[in-house]
Design a protein around this motif. Structure first.
Motif, mmCIF file in Angstrom:
data_model
loop_
_atom_site.group_PDB
_atom_site.id
_atom_site.type_symbol
_atom_site.label_atom_id
_atom_site.label_comp_id
_atom_site.label_asym_id
_atom_site.label_seq_id
_atom_site.Cartn_x
_atom_site.Cartn_y
_atom_site.Cartn_z
ATOM 1 N N GLU A 1 0.817 -1.219 0.000
ATOM 2 C CA GLU A 1 0.000 0.000 0.000
ATOM 3 C C GLU A 1 0.847 1.264 0.000
ATOM 4 O O GLU A 1 0.347 2.323 -0.356
ATOM 5 C CB GLU A 1 -0.938 0.001 1.209
ATOM 6 C CG GLU A 1 -2.033 -1.025 1.095
ATOM 7 C CD GLU A 1 -3.015 -0.964 2.244
ATOM 8 O OE1 GLU A 1 -2.951 -0.018 3.052
ATOM 9 O OE2 GLU A 1 -3.838 -1.882 2.329
ATOM 10 N N HIS B 1 3.342 2.098 -1.880
ATOM 11 C CA HIS B 1 3.919 2.435 -3.177
ATOM 12 C C HIS B 1 3.314 3.768 -3.645
ATOM 13 O O HIS B 1 2.159 4.044 -3.355
ATOM 14 C CB HIS B 1 3.614 1.318 -4.183
ATOM 15 C CG HIS B 1 4.236 1.506 -5.523
ATOM 16 N ND1 HIS B 1 5.536 1.193 -5.776
ATOM 17 C CD2 HIS B 1 3.721 1.989 -6.671
ATOM 18 C CE1 HIS B 1 5.808 1.470 -7.045
ATOM 19 N NE2 HIS B 1 4.706 1.963 -7.602
ATOM 20 N N TYR C 1 1.376 5.193 -5.815
ATOM 21 C CA TYR C 1 0.393 5.035 -6.877
ATOM 22 C C TYR C 1 -0.204 6.391 -7.242
ATOM 23 O O TYR C 1 -0.339 7.273 -6.401
ATOM 24 C CB TYR C 1 -0.740 4.106 -6.437
ATOM 25 C CG TYR C 1 -0.290 2.723 -6.049
ATOM 26 C CD1 TYR C 1 0.119 1.808 -7.020
ATOM 27 C CD2 TYR C 1 -0.265 2.319 -4.721
ATOM 28 C CE1 TYR C 1 0.537 0.531 -6.662
ATOM 29 C CE2 TYR C 1 0.145 1.048 -4.359
ATOM 30 C CZ TYR C 1 0.549 0.161 -5.334
ATOM 31 O OH TYR C 1 0.960 -1.090 -4.992
ATOM 32 N N HIS D 1 -3.396 6.562 -8.701
ATOM 33 C CA HIS D 1 -4.814 6.415 -8.367
ATOM 34 C C HIS D 1 -4.942 6.154 -6.861
ATOM 35 O O HIS D 1 -4.580 5.085 -6.376
ATOM 36 C CB HIS D 1 -5.423 5.251 -9.154
ATOM 37 C CG HIS D 1 -6.849 4.977 -8.812
ATOM 38 N ND1 HIS D 1 -7.889 5.728 -9.302
ATOM 39 C CD2 HIS D 1 -7.406 4.037 -8.024
ATOM 40 C CE1 HIS D 1 -9.030 5.258 -8.841
ATOM 41 N NE2 HIS D 1 -8.756 4.229 -8.059
ATOM 42 N N ASP D 2 -5.448 7.136 -6.132
ATOM 43 C CA ASP D 2 -5.629 6.979 -4.689
ATOM 44 C C ASP D 2 -6.877 7.707 -4.192
ATOM 45 O O ASP D 2 -6.948 8.157 -3.061
ATOM 46 C CB ASP D 2 -4.393 7.468 -3.934
ATOM 47 C CG ASP D 2 -4.132 8.954 -4.121
ATOM 48 O OD1 ASP D 2 -4.866 9.610 -4.897
ATOM 49 O OD2 ASP D 2 -3.202 9.476 -3.484
ATOM 50 N N MET E 1 -5.725 1.578 -5.005
ATOM 51 C CA MET E 1 -5.033 1.008 -6.173
ATOM 52 C C MET E 1 -4.467 -0.376 -5.890
ATOM 53 O O MET E 1 -4.582 -1.273 -6.745
ATOM 54 C CB MET E 1 -3.928 1.957 -6.666
ATOM 55 C CG MET E 1 -3.340 1.534 -8.001
ATOM 56 S SD MET E 1 -4.630 1.526 -9.279
ATOM 57 C CE MET E 1 -4.019 0.232 -10.334
ATOM 58 N N PRO E 2 -3.869 -0.637 -4.713
ATOM 59 C CA PRO E 2 -3.424 -2.005 -4.445
ATOM 60 C C PRO E 2 -4.565 -3.021 -4.555
ATOM 61 O O PRO E 2 -4.363 -4.138 -5.031
ATOM 62 C CB PRO E 2 -2.875 -1.934 -3.020
ATOM 63 C CG PRO E 2 -2.470 -0.526 -2.840
ATOM 64 C CD PRO E 2 -3.464 0.280 -3.643
ATOM 65 N N LEU F 1 -5.053 -3.839 -8.203
ATOM 66 C CA LEU F 1 -3.964 -4.692 -8.704
ATOM 67 C C LEU F 1 -4.114 -6.127 -8.212
ATOM 68 O O LEU F 1 -3.878 -7.078 -8.966
ATOM 69 C CB LEU F 1 -2.610 -4.129 -8.292
ATOM 70 C CG LEU F 1 -2.221 -2.813 -8.966
ATOM 71 C CD1 LEU F 1 -0.953 -2.243 -8.340
ATOM 72 C CD2 LEU F 1 -2.046 -3.001 -10.462
#
Length: 138
Positions: free
Chosen positions: A73, A75, A77, A79-80, A87-88, A91
């Motif tokens: 989580e 990372h 990203y 898109h949040d 985003m996680p 994925l």
């Protein structure tokens, strides 16, 4: 050829694998269809479906930990919109599946001895999830 369709609603509490085998088996039994093909469809982009061992709960713990390490989580990203687990979750869904087909024979799902069906919740907070169960057969 006959068909049966129903939506299974699952209230999740947190991330993790939630057993749904019993609920799906009850749907199959109630359908009175002896031989056919069951399709499960998860109506979400941040939860998925998996077939996994149902005997030792440490398997589920290891899978959950593996996905946390594989798709962290923290990372950066882009898109949040819904928080750091948004985003996680998407994925993790891409890496698993939102649809599965299971043969039905003798009025029961044809699963291996240690196989169970799970909704894999990928978000930290509680959600109301829907899985459409569609059975075709005779």
């Amino acid at each position: 050829m006959r068909q049966a369709i129903e939506t299974l609603t699952i209230q999740t509490r947190r991330k993790g694998l939630i057993p749904i085998t019993e609920s799906v088996a009850a749907f199959v039994a109630d359908s009175d269809i002896e031989t056919g093909l069951l399709t499960l469809w998860c109506r979400h982009t941040s939860a998925s479906l998996v077939v996994q061992e149902n005997a030792d709960p440490t398997v589920r713990t290891d899978i959950e930990r593996y996905f946390d390490a594989l798709v962290p989580e923290d990372h950066p990203y882009i898109h949040d919109y819904e928080g750091p687990d948004d985003m996680p979750a998407h994925l993790r869904t891409v890496l698993t599946q939102t649809q599965m087909s299971i043969p039905v024979s003798g009025g029961q799902m044809v699963l291996g001895t240690w196989q169970g069906l799970y909704l894999f919740e990928h978000r930290r907070h509680p959600h109301r999830r829907s899985v459409v169960m569609h059975l075709m057969g005779e």
